[in-house]
Scaffold this motif. Sequence first.
Motif, PDB file in Angstrom:
ATOM      1  N   THR A 129      26.199 -18.134  39.503  1.00  4.94           N
ATOM      2  CA  THR A 129      25.322 -18.108  40.672  1.00  4.94           C
ATOM      3  C   THR A 129      25.082 -19.522  41.216  1.00  4.94           C
ATOM      4  N   GLY A 130      25.081 -20.508  40.322  1.00  5.50           N
ATOM      5  CA  GLY A 130      24.946 -21.892  40.778  1.00  5.50           C
ATOM      6  C   GLY A 130      26.102 -22.295  41.676  1.00  5.50           C
ATOM      7  N   TRP A 263      24.315 -13.577  48.079  1.00  5.50           N
ATOM      8  CA  TRP A 263      23.229 -12.595  48.123  1.00  5.50           C
ATOM      9  C   TRP A 263      22.653 -12.356  46.730  1.00  5.50           C
ATOM     10  N   PHE A 264      23.542 -12.122  45.767  1.00  6.72           N
ATOM     11  CA  PHE A 264      23.074 -11.870  44.401  1.00  6.72           C
ATOM     12  C   PHE A 264      22.403 -13.113  43.822  1.00  6.72           C
ATOM     13  N   SER A 265      22.989 -14.269  44.078  1.00  4.73           N
ATOM     14  CA  SER A 265      22.455 -15.528  43.535  1.00  4.73           C
ATOM     15  C   SER A 265      21.050 -15.800  44.053  1.00  4.73           C
ATOM     16  N   ALA A 266      20.807 -15.472  45.322  1.00  2.03           N
ATOM     17  CA  ALA A 266      19.492 -15.711  45.920  1.00  2.03           C
ATOM     18  C   ALA A 266      18.409 -14.956  45.157  1.00  2.03           C
ATOM     19  N   THR A 269      18.282 -16.119  41.056  1.00  2.00           N
ATOM     20  CA  THR A 269      17.656 -17.415  40.798  1.00  2.00           C
ATOM     21  C   THR A 269      16.192 -17.471  41.260  1.00  2.00           C
ATOM     22  N   SER A 270      15.665 -16.351  41.742  1.00  2.00           N
ATOM     23  CA  SER A 270      14.268 -16.256  42.203  1.00  2.00           C
ATOM     24  C   SER A 270      13.967 -17.112  43.428  1.00  2.00           C
ATOM     25  N   HIS A 271      14.987 -17.382  44.224  1.00  2.07           N
ATOM     26  CA  HIS A 271      14.748 -18.104  45.475  1.00  2.07           C
ATOM     27  C   HIS A 271      14.410 -17.154  46.621  1.00  2.07           C
ATOM     28  N   HIS A 272      14.828 -15.908  46.486  1.00  2.00           N
ATOM     29  CA  HIS A 272      14.543 -14.936  47.542  1.00  2.00           C
ATOM     30  C   HIS A 272      14.360 -13.550  46.954  1.00  2.00           C
ATOM     31  N   TYR A 273      13.531 -12.767  47.631  1.00  2.00           N
ATOM     32  CA  TYR A 273      13.439 -11.344  47.327  1.00  2.00           C
ATOM     33  C   TYR A 273      14.646 -10.629  47.944  1.00  2.00           C
TER      34      TYR A 273
END
Length: 313
Positions: A129-130, A263-266, A269-273
């Motif tokens: 995800t990074g 989309w999955f990474s967002a 990583t708790s950057h987006h709902y």
Amino acid sequence: MQQQSLLKNNFYDIRNIYLTVAISVGYLLLSILLVGFKTDQLVLIFIFNALFYLSRGTRKFILGFSIFIVYWILFDYMKAFPNYLFNTVHIKDLYDLERKTFGINYHGAILTPNEYWKINSTPFLDVLTGFFYLMWVPVPLAFATYLFFKNKEQFVRFSLTFVWVNLLGFVVYYAFPAAPPWYVQEHGFGFVAKTAGNTAGLARFDHYFGITLFHGIYSKGSNVFAAMPSLHSSYPVIVVYYGLKNHLGKINIFFFTVMLGIWFSAVYTSHHYTLDVLAGLTCALLGIIFFNLLMRYTKLKQLVAKMVAVIGK
């Protein structure tokens, strides 16, 4: 010989020199006034002027990419006008809606997807995800560079669509300030003004490699309470659209994979709902649709043609 000298003199026209100096100084002074002095500003000024005066080819290149420079400056200047000063920040209501809509039953408790993945993170997903999240800038810019050399009209359309989608997103940022998931994890549901940026789950990527890459990126964030829509999720949609429009074949599989990965990474990583991601997708689709309508029914088409002439052969 005389013709070559005339062309050279025209290239270094005194009006161009005055104009570029005025723009550079004006940008620097305005930046200092609004967000304070940063070495990044001098780097940007140097790159612009160097490419503008290096050759005719580099001048056309930097003039074309000035569209993205304008976007970056606007994004940076948002620090001077925090959106929480204009409207109430949505924290608990957004969290509750995410939990109600996409909640995951985990050991008898209903968790948001962010909470679930925080508990169930793995080194493999941390690294994957990074890398996906690092692509949100390089992939659109690399694609724009390809279009610049391959099809300048498509380059201008892609660039204007990119900026248009961002402007739509900025409007929502100020109309609907929203806290990201990591904010709730760190601060709960109370509002804390001037909250610093946070790497959230991306810190695990930094920790895995023993670096501070994402820490450096998010320490320069423009606004913590601008989580909805997720423009990180909008950008790959624009790339996929123009990739399909330009019939790029198998490369579109890569673009589509990057889109899903971001989309999955967002969320991971708790950057987006998930709601932020869907809002980003909606923003991109509406931006693309409205841009095409403007091209068809307004004088935007003539403007695009003029821009293509400026950067064309």
